[in-house]
Structures are given as structure tokens and as C-alpha cells.
Design an enzyme around this catalytic site. Structure first.
Site, PDB file in Angstrom:
ATOM      1  NE  ARG A  55      49.160  78.384  30.487  1.00 56.50           N
ATOM      2  CZ  ARG A  55      48.829  78.710  31.735  1.00 56.50           C
ATOM      3  NH1 ARG A  55      48.962  79.937  32.213  1.00 56.50           N
ATOM      4  NH2 ARG A  55      48.348  77.793  32.557  1.00 56.50           N
ATOM      5  CB  ALA A  57      40.760  75.358  31.943  1.00 54.95           C
ATOM      6  NE  ARG A  98      45.450  75.138  24.210  1.00 53.63           N
ATOM      7  CZ  ARG A  98      46.150  75.129  25.353  1.00 53.63           C
ATOM      8  NH1 ARG A  98      46.093  76.173  26.185  1.00 53.63           N
ATOM      9  NH2 ARG A  98      46.896  74.095  25.680  1.00 53.63           N
ATOM     10  CG  ASP A 242      43.142  71.965  31.143  1.00 49.81           C
ATOM     11  OD1 ASP A 242      44.041  71.599  31.923  1.00 49.81           O
ATOM     12  OD2 ASP A 242      43.154  73.054  30.536  1.00 49.81           O
ATOM     13  CE  LYS A 253      49.676  72.020  29.996  1.00 51.32           C
ATOM     14  NZ  LYS A 253      49.548  72.053  28.516  1.00 51.32           N
TER      15      LYS A 253
HETATM   16  O1  MRU Z   1      48.243  74.373  28.101  1.00 46.71           O
HETATM   17  P1  MRU Z   1      47.821  75.253  29.243  1.00 46.71           P
HETATM   18  O2  MRU Z   1      48.939  76.028  29.838  1.00 46.71           O
HETATM   19  O3  MRU Z   1      46.621  76.094  28.901  1.00 46.71           O
HETATM   20  O4  MRU Z   1      47.342  74.217  30.329  1.00 46.71           O
HETATM   21  C1  MRU Z   1      46.818  74.697  31.547  1.00 46.71           C
HETATM   22  C2  MRU Z   1      46.610  73.637  32.537  1.00 46.71           C
HETATM   23  O5  MRU Z   1      46.683  72.462  32.286  1.00 46.71           O
HETATM   24  C3  MRU Z   1      46.172  74.078  33.869  1.00 46.71           C
HETATM   25  O6  MRU Z   1      46.747  73.292  34.852  1.00 46.71           O
HETATM   26  C4  MRU Z   1      44.651  73.954  33.868  1.00 46.71           C
HETATM   27  O7  MRU Z   1      44.106  74.753  32.841  1.00 46.71           O
HETATM   28  C5  MRU Z   1      44.052  74.337  35.127  1.00 46.71           C
HETATM   29  S1  MRU Z   1      44.249  76.059  35.313  1.00 46.71           S
HETATM   30  C6  MRU Z   1      43.267  76.907  36.045  1.00 46.71           C
END
Ligand code: MRU
Length: 351
Positions: A55, A57, A98, A242, A253
Site C-alpha cells: 500500500r 501510492a 485501487r 495519492d 488518506k
Molecule cells: O490506503 P493507503 O494506506 O494506501 O493510503 C496511503 C496514503 O494515503 C499515503 O499517505 C499516500 O499514499 C502517500 S504515501 C507515499
């Protein structure tokens, strides 16, 4: 300021390519079990992305690129263009895993372009491209770390959200990369991490990851963020992204948006750190972003123990959009965009 010792502050790698399989550090099992899941075909990679085994981005973009390499093992083609036509269904299944993080579609689009131009050696060419996507991500994060840290006055406290570290990227991290660099340079004295309900990326992943690298974080309940800001103990909120739109609106998030509102109210500055692969100039504003909604069951319990009454309803959007006018700085490997707006974004990403 001190140079950054990247290896000292960055020891975890969530994605390992073995040459014939993709090994993913199972982020559903952390922090108590450090186990890698072995994916031998592209559908296993798509399932792992959907299930949050991998998980973050940039990490899901990198995993998808290796998923394309695995899918290629099942087909025969004389050149890249012919291979691309045969691979398209597998690429689409990876892409659908996703919806919100643009890095997934970005990495697959890059793999498609590379394949379309490749000749008889197309298998070697796409494997090299997947490795390049991972290598460039690590380099971008290190650069962003230095650029973002330079904005932070020595002696600062920072608050972060979700997990944006080595676990979410090829290494070093986005927002957590800025934080690692800031700690290494003596600019950051204290790191606060919000739990990040419902999946607890902050409590299960971020504080564990920082501990591995010798940084002592302070965990807070998500609901304690405004109270923390009012106390004067944090000068910056630093988050990843993301998807960053053409006007600077940023999907991240769930819970990020309310942190930005609280930060503005308390005079705390708000930084988004993300590689240019997260910038999506084709999406004009946050209104056009598809926000992933996950199983409401994720809200009904903690660690497998039910905490909500039976038969309640729930709504589980897992990202939100922070409007650009609440963001003080967007940091990519290409530079810092202060007070992002459509004009500043166009200047930084002319297309
Ligand atoms: O649902 P996730 O855990 O994949 O969400 C991740 C996030 O929202 C991170 O903060 C975002 O991807 C930036 S990470 C480099």
C-alpha cells in the site's frame, strides 16, 4: 546543516523482485509479524494491492509495474507492440485494483509506452523499466527529503498522518522522507503520528518504521490533532499524497483534510510531499477524483475484535481531498511549490 546519512535512517524495503516472483512485505501483519507474501502472477499482485498487502501510492505503482512483468511470462509475442495487445487485460485488472492513487495508472501507462516501442527484446526492456520506476522513486524521495527539510526551522515539532515512509514507496518515503531528513539534520525535535483510523497505518506502520530507524515518534489519537496544534508543539503538518491535481488540490488518506483545516486555524504550516508521479495535470481539481470506498466492515472492529454493535450501518471513504488554498507547500523532486494554485502548478509541470 548536516548531510543526510540515507542508509542510517532507511532500512526497510517492502517490495523485492527475485527475478521470477515479487515478494511483498505483508503490511496487514505488521508490526508484530514481518512476513513477505510471494506473488508469482499478475493477478496475485492485483489482489495484494486491493487487499493492502502492499500500500501507499508509489509502492502500488511499483508493484503494478512488476505485475506487468509477471503477466508477460504467460504470453508469446515477437515484439513489444504485439505483447502489449496480449497483456492489456492483465494490465486493466492491475489498474482496477485501487482507484485513487494516480501512481498505479501512471506506472502502467509508462509500462505500456515502453512496450509499444520495444522490439524483440521486449521482455528484458519491460523488466528494466519496472526497475527504473523503483530506482527513480527512491532517488526522488531522497531529493524531496532534502528540499522539504530545508523549509523546517531547527527545533520544530511535526505531525504526520497515515504511512508515507519506506513501506509506502521504494524507500526513504515521501512525507516520512522529509521527516527523516529533518531529524537527521537536527531540524525536527519531535515527530507526532496520528493513528489513522480505521486501518491504523500510523499506529501499526509509521511508528514501527520510525523505531526501526532509531527515531522515537509520539503516537496520538487522530482526535487529538487540534489539541496538539493548540499546544504549540508542532510547527508543520507533513503528509504524502495519492493524487495532486492541476490546481494543487490533493487527495490523501482520510483525515488529511481536517488536519489542514485545523492547521490553518492554529497557524501551523501544511506541507504535501510527493514525487512527480503523483501529480496528475489531466485532472483539473479534486472534484474529479474518484475516492475509494472500502468495506464498511473495516469500521466495525479493531484487530479482529468487534467494537461496534451488530447491524449498524457505516460509510468508509478512505481518502479525502485537501483544497489547494489550505496547502503551504507542495514538495516534489522537481522543487518546492509554495502556495500552490493552477498557475504555480502549470509553471512547475508545463506538460
Ligand atoms: O490506503 P493507503 O494506506 O494506501 O493510503 C496511503 C496514503 O494515503 C499515503 O499517505 C499516500 O499514499 C502517500 S504515501 C507515499
Amino acid at each position: 546543516m548536516n548531510d543526510i546519512d540515507f542508509d542510517r535512517y532507511d532500512r526497510i524495503r517492502p517490495i523485492r523482485w527475485t527475478g521470477d516472483a515479487l515478494e511483498l512485505l505483508d503490511q496487514r501483519r505488521l508490526p508484530f509479524h514481518v512476513e513477505y507474501v510471494r506473488c508469482e502472477d499478475s493477478d496475485a499482485v492485483a489482489a495484494a494491492i486491493h487487499a493492502l498487502t502492499v500500500r501507499g501510492a508509489p509502492a502500488i505503482g511499483i508493484a503494478a509495474a512488476w505485475g506487468a512483468v509477471l503477466a508477460a511470462r504467460d504470453i508469446q509475442a515477437d515484439d513489444g507492440a504485439a505483447a502489449l495487445a496480449l497483456l492489456e487485460p492483465a494490465l486493466q485488472r492491475l489498474n482496477a485494483a485501487r482507484p485513487t492513487a494516480v501512481n498505479l495508472a501512471w506506472a502502467l501507462a509508462r509500462m505500456r509506452r515502453t512496450l509499444a516501442a520495444a522490439g524483440a527484446d521486449w521482455r528484458a526492456v519491460i523488466a528494466a523499466e519496472a526497475q527504473a520506476i523503483a530506482d527513480e522513486d527512491l532517488a526522488a524521495n531522497r531529493r524531496m527529503g532534502a528540499l522539504g527539510a530545508a523549509l523546517i526551522v531547527p527545533g520544530s515539532g511535526v505531525l504526520t498522518h497515515c504511512n508515507t515512509g519506506s513501506l509506502a514507496t521504494a524507500g526513504f518515503g515521501t512525507a516520512l522522507g522529509v521527516i527523516r531528513a529533518g531529524v537527521a539534520q537536527g531540524r525536527i525535535d519531535q515527530v507526532y503520528a496520528g493513528e489513522t483510523r480505521p486501518w491504523l497505518q500510523g499506529a501499526r506502520l509509521t511508528v514501527w518504521e520510525l523505531q526501526q530507524d532509531g527515531i522515537a515518534p509520539t503516537l496520538i489519537a487522530d482526535a487529538a490533532a487540534s489539541h496538539l496544534m493548540k499546544s504549540g508543539r508542532v510547527q508543520w503538518v507533513i503528509v504524502g499524497a495519492d493524487r495532486i491535481c492541476a490546481n494543487g488540490d490533493t487527495a490523501n488518506k482520510i483525515g488529511t483534510y481536517q488536519l489542514a483545516i485545523a492547521a490553518r486555524h492554529h497557524g501551523v504550516r501544511f506541507m504535501v510531499a510527493a514525487p512527480s508521479s503523483t501529480v496528475d495535470m489531466a485532472t483539473p481539481s479534486g472534484d474529479s477524483i474518484e475516492i475509494e470506498e472500502r468495506d464498511p466492515g473495516e469500521l466495525f472492529g479493531v484487530g479482529g475484535v468487534r467494537t461496534a454493535a451488530e447491524q449498524v450501518g457505516a460509510w468508509n471513504p478512505v481518502f479525502d481531498v485537501t483544497p489547494h488554498d489550505l496547502i503551504d507547500a507542495i514538495v516534489t523532486e522537481r522543487g518546492v511549490i509554495e502556495r500552490p494554485d493552477p498557475q504555480a502548478m502549470r509553471a512547475a509541470f508545463p506538460g
